[in-house]
Enzyme design. Structure first.
Site, PDB file in Angstrom:
ATOM      1  N   ASP A 139       0.850  -1.191   0.000  1.00  0.00           N
ATOM      2  CA  ASP A 139       0.000   0.000   0.000  1.00  0.00           C
ATOM      3  C   ASP A 139       0.886   1.242   0.000  1.00  0.00           C
ATOM      4  O   ASP A 139       1.560   1.540   0.983  1.00  0.00           O
ATOM      5  CB  ASP A 139      -0.895  -0.025   1.247  1.00  0.00           C
ATOM      6  CG  ASP A 139      -1.910   1.110   1.249  1.00  0.00           C
ATOM      7  OD1 ASP A 139      -2.950   0.960   0.600  1.00  0.00           O
ATOM      8  OD2 ASP A 139      -1.652   2.148   1.901  1.00  0.00           O
ATOM      9  N   TYR A 194       3.329   9.736   0.729  1.00  0.00           N
ATOM     10  CA  TYR A 194       4.342   9.093   1.563  1.00  0.00           C
ATOM     11  C   TYR A 194       5.759   9.477   1.143  1.00  0.00           C
ATOM     12  O   TYR A 194       6.708   9.321   1.914  1.00  0.00           O
ATOM     13  CB  TYR A 194       4.203   7.574   1.505  1.00  0.00           C
ATOM     14  CG  TYR A 194       2.877   7.038   1.987  1.00  0.00           C
ATOM     15  CD1 TYR A 194       1.995   7.813   2.742  1.00  0.00           C
ATOM     16  CD2 TYR A 194       2.478   5.742   1.667  1.00  0.00           C
ATOM     17  CE1 TYR A 194       0.773   7.317   3.161  1.00  0.00           C
ATOM     18  CE2 TYR A 194       1.254   5.235   2.077  1.00  0.00           C
ATOM     19  CZ  TYR A 194       0.412   6.029   2.827  1.00  0.00           C
ATOM     20  OH  TYR A 194      -0.807   5.517   3.230  1.00  0.00           O
ATOM     21  N   HIS A 214      -6.698  10.155  -2.218  1.00  0.00           N
ATOM     22  CA  HIS A 214      -6.298  10.002  -0.814  1.00  0.00           C
ATOM     23  C   HIS A 214      -7.247  10.681   0.175  1.00  0.00           C
ATOM     24  O   HIS A 214      -7.301  10.311   1.348  1.00  0.00           O
ATOM     25  CB  HIS A 214      -4.880  10.553  -0.629  1.00  0.00           C
ATOM     26  CG  HIS A 214      -4.122   9.907   0.480  1.00  0.00           C
ATOM     27  ND1 HIS A 214      -2.766   9.680   0.428  1.00  0.00           N
ATOM     28  CD2 HIS A 214      -4.514   9.424   1.679  1.00  0.00           C
ATOM     29  CE1 HIS A 214      -2.361   9.096   1.543  1.00  0.00           C
ATOM     30  NE2 HIS A 214      -3.410   8.932   2.310  1.00  0.00           N
ATOM     31  N   GLN A 256     -10.654   3.507   1.754  1.00  0.00           N
ATOM     32  CA  GLN A 256      -9.677   3.220   2.810  1.00  0.00           C
ATOM     33  C   GLN A 256      -9.801   4.279   3.900  1.00  0.00           C
ATOM     34  O   GLN A 256      -9.600   5.469   3.637  1.00  0.00           O
ATOM     35  CB  GLN A 256      -8.252   3.202   2.256  1.00  0.00           C
ATOM     36  CG  GLN A 256      -7.219   2.770   3.286  1.00  0.00           C
ATOM     37  CD  GLN A 256      -5.797   2.702   2.745  1.00  0.00           C
ATOM     38  OE1 GLN A 256      -4.884   3.299   3.288  1.00  0.00           O
ATOM     39  NE2 GLN A 256      -5.610   1.949   1.664  1.00  0.00           N
TER      40      GLN A 256
END
Length: 341
Positions: free
Chosen positions: A64, A69, A135, A197
């Site tokens: 993931d 990130y 996101h 998510q």
């Protein structure tokens, strides 16, 4: 005489449950997250590469990632080395990516969703994402404030759909989206969001959101599931001082495994993915054992954990998208910037 090629490294191949996201696209029910501990290379390149390869060698073939990130080049090195060492084919690995800053082409990010996706794929050394997510339902600005995207969510979603047509993503979904966000795109979408998510644990059950996703066939991937264990304040609540330890002892498991099993068995039933991360092989093996089919929590166990979790409401991430009311699933309007942290 030519020297013999090096022998391929054998990897473990445990059988994890899978969930169908779209036709021909199945996601393993456990994923290895490269955020948090490895955010922006916080552990250093060598440690990041070693940890990702550790997960892969243990048979956790679901990685993931996210542009936020800022470590996909490191993950890419790990993937290249692992592919070479094991001879594993790309089709055996499931890779998730996410986009946010590039939705609006913010400074420091790519100029578009497609450009971000292509750049991440290049750094990862792969040709496509199995799953690609937006996101959040809004922009996270450099000053940590939230702001609506420059375009409507349906317009942004249409750009995500184009990734599937281009062969850059096999399936598409969202992350940290609320019911109102999903409602704004779901009915008119040519390709429906297949997964959301979100943070999910006994102290943040989000029943309304889970019911909405379940009714529409949207899978849920859960992150932050161990917050009741890792957060100092939550560790003093009845959930972790009494209920989970007692259930763990009854099953001969540890508290981490009980929290992960609760997450997997909770709503939306049969549509739940758990994201975890660790640098320790032994702990990863324990997490894998949660999904080996040899045990499960009873309805009574689940009800006890639900009840104890609902005694205290806690959200660790993206708090400024939501109200703090413990008894509501409230959503903060993004017509103006929300700055509550």
């Amino acid at each position: 005489m030519a020297s013999e090629p090096p022998a391929k490294v054998q990897r473990l191949t445990p059988r994890l449950p899978t969930i169908e996201l779209a036709q021909g696209v199945v996601i393993p029910a456990l994923g290895y997250g490269t955020g948090t501990a490895f955010f922006a290379g916080a552990r250093g390149e060598d440690k990041t590469i070693m940890s990702v390869k550790m997960a892969l060698h243990n048979g956790l073939l679901h990685i993931d990632e996210a542009e936020m990130y800022k470590n996909d080049a490191m993950t890419g090195k790990a993937l290249r080395e692992w592919f070479e060492e094991t001879g594993t084919q790309r089709c055996e690995l499931f890779v998730t990516g996410k986009v946010l800053g590039s939705v609006d082409g913010l400074e420091g990010w790519a100029e578009s969703i497609e450009a971000s996706c292509r750049g991440s794929l290049e750094r990862l050394g792969i040709d496509y994402f199995d799953l690609y997510l937006i996101h959040a339902p809004c922009q996270l600005l450099p000053n940590k404030e939230l702001s609506p995207f420059k375009r409507s969510l349906p317009e942004v979603w249409a750009e995500m759909e184009a990734l599937v047509s281009l062969g850059l993503a096999r399936s598409i979904g969202v992350s940290n989206w609320r019911v109102s966000d999903l409602e704004s795109v779901f009915d008119a979408a040519t390709i429906k969001p297949c997964l959301n998510q979100v943070e999910n644990h006994p102290h943040l059950q989000q029943a309304h959101l889970m019911d909405y996703c379940g009714a529409r066939g949207i899978a849920v991937a859960s992150y932050g599931g161990l917050k009741p264990l890792t957060d100092k304040e939550l560790g003093t609540k009845r959930l972790m001082t009494e209920v989970v330890p007692r259930i763990a002892a009854a099953h001969g498991k540890n508290v981490t495994q009980i929290l992960q099993r609760w997450n997997f068995q909770s709503a939306p039933f049969g549509r739940k993915v758990v994201i975890t991360t660790t640098e320790q092989s032994a702990r990863l093996e324990e997490s894998m054992a949660v999904f080996d089919g040899s045990w499960e929590l009873s309805a009574g166990d689940m009800a006890e954990i639900d009840a104890a979790g609902n005694e205290h409401h806690f959200r660790a991430f993206w708090r400024n998208l939501h109200t703090d009311a413990a008894t509501t699933e409230g959503e903060v309007s993004l017509t103006t910037r929300a700055v509550k942290t």
